[in-house]
Design a protein around this motif. Structure first.
Motif, PDB file in Angstrom:
ATOM      1  N   THR A  39       0.798  -1.225   0.000  1.00  0.00           N
ATOM      2  CA  THR A  39       0.000   0.000   0.000  1.00  0.00           C
ATOM      3  C   THR A  39       0.830   1.274   0.000  1.00  0.00           C
ATOM      4  O   THR A  39       0.303   2.348  -0.232  1.00  0.00           O
ATOM      5  CB  THR A  39      -0.933   0.026   1.229  1.00  0.00           C
ATOM      6  OG1 THR A  39      -0.132  -0.072   2.405  1.00  0.00           O
ATOM      7  CG2 THR A  39      -1.937  -1.108   1.177  1.00  0.00           C
ATOM      8  N   GLN A  40       2.141   1.165   0.267  1.00  0.00           N
ATOM      9  CA  GLN A  40       2.967   2.365   0.344  1.00  0.00           C
ATOM     10  C   GLN A  40       4.156   2.344  -0.617  1.00  0.00           C
ATOM     11  O   GLN A  40       4.951   3.270  -0.630  1.00  0.00           O
ATOM     12  CB  GLN A  40       3.463   2.555   1.783  1.00  0.00           C
ATOM     13  CG  GLN A  40       2.319   2.784   2.737  1.00  0.00           C
ATOM     14  CD  GLN A  40       2.783   2.869   4.173  1.00  0.00           C
ATOM     15  OE1 GLN A  40       3.880   2.451   4.512  1.00  0.00           O
ATOM     16  NE2 GLN A  40       1.947   3.422   5.017  1.00  0.00           N
ATOM     17  N   HIS A  42       6.803   0.440  -0.569  1.00  0.00           N
ATOM     18  CA  HIS A  42       8.068  -0.056  -0.016  1.00  0.00           C
ATOM     19  C   HIS A  42       8.363  -1.485  -0.482  1.00  0.00           C
ATOM     20  O   HIS A  42       9.478  -1.790  -0.883  1.00  0.00           O
ATOM     21  CB  HIS A  42       8.039   0.010   1.511  1.00  0.00           C
ATOM     22  CG  HIS A  42       9.309  -0.437   2.146  1.00  0.00           C
ATOM     23  ND1 HIS A  42      10.458   0.336   2.128  1.00  0.00           N
ATOM     24  CD2 HIS A  42       9.632  -1.576   2.793  1.00  0.00           C
ATOM     25  CE1 HIS A  42      11.420  -0.314   2.747  1.00  0.00           C
ATOM     26  NE2 HIS A  42      10.945  -1.475   3.164  1.00  0.00           N
ATOM     27  N   GLU A  85       1.463  -0.218   9.562  1.00  0.00           N
ATOM     28  CA  GLU A  85       1.594   1.162  10.043  1.00  0.00           C
ATOM     29  C   GLU A  85       1.853   1.215  11.543  1.00  0.00           C
ATOM     30  O   GLU A  85       2.543   2.090  12.031  1.00  0.00           O
ATOM     31  CB  GLU A  85       0.345   1.977   9.702  1.00  0.00           C
ATOM     32  CG  GLU A  85       0.252   2.322   8.236  1.00  0.00           C
ATOM     33  CD  GLU A  85      -0.940   3.201   7.925  1.00  0.00           C
ATOM     34  OE1 GLU A  85      -1.384   3.945   8.823  1.00  0.00           O
ATOM     35  OE2 GLU A  85      -1.423   3.136   6.787  1.00  0.00           O
TER      36      GLU A  85
END
Length: 192
Positions: A39-40, A42, A85
């Motif tokens: 989702t990010q 990475h 997160e």
């Protein structure tokens, strides 16, 4: 722990035959809608460093032109997602390492950094990496996100290949012309 069923992951599984497995770990159940999906960016970034296919004629808006590829483009990837997160849990890291060992991976690229500890008996990644090393698996880990500075590397166990980011002296210089015809010179240093 579940296997991916996302359309993007199916493309990687079925078309490119690059991604051969994907699991996530959330032993405390803190993450709603858990998925192996990146989702990010990475995971996508680290996977492309490890096994990205060669792409020719890449550039940054026509600057710094060349070819890009991962370390071993012929490699296939199994993903073991443990970081969220909220952080990650040692139990999840252990489960992922155990599954990777059981799955017969050759190399584990661990893009997790923690607090530096000279005591390997309390560093979960060092402990699990030692177990993987005993099973013939090379462990490559992020050197950490601190520094540069003395003693800023957090991955110091001698059985782990610690990898750090660097930069190059290549400077990208370009001009930006604003609507009022003001010209600005923009300089960027590209990190590799």
């Amino acid at each position: 722990m579940e296997t991916a069923n996302d359309d993007h992951l199916k493309l990687l599984f079925n078309v490119y035959n690059k991604l051969i497995g994907a699991r996530f770990y959330d032993s405390k159940g803190l993450n709603s809608g858990v998925s192996v999906r990146d989702t990010q960016g990475h995971g996508t970034h680290t996977a492309s460093i490890a096994a990205g296919n060669q792409v020719t004629n890449v550039s940054f808006f026509g600057l710094a032109q060349g070819n890009a590829r991962g370390a071993v483009p012929s490699a296939r990837i199994a993903v073991y997602k443990v970081y969220w997160e909220e952080g990650c849990d040692a139990q999840d890291i252990l489960s992922a390492f155990d599954d990777a060992i059981s799955d017969g991976v050759d190399i584990l690229s661990v893009s997790l950094g923690g607090e530096k500890s000279d005591d390997y008996s309390i560093d979960p990644i060092a402990i699990f990496a030692f177990h993987a090393m005993q099973n013939g698996i090379l462990i490559s880990q992020s050197a950490g996100n601190n520094g540069p500075g003395p003693r800023s590397v957090s991955s110091i166990a001698p059985w782990i290949l610690s990898v750090a980011a660097s930069n190059t002296d290549r400077k990208i210089i370009d001009k930006v012309i604003l609507g009022d015809n003001t010209t600005l010179v923009v300089r960027m240093t590209r990190c590799i």
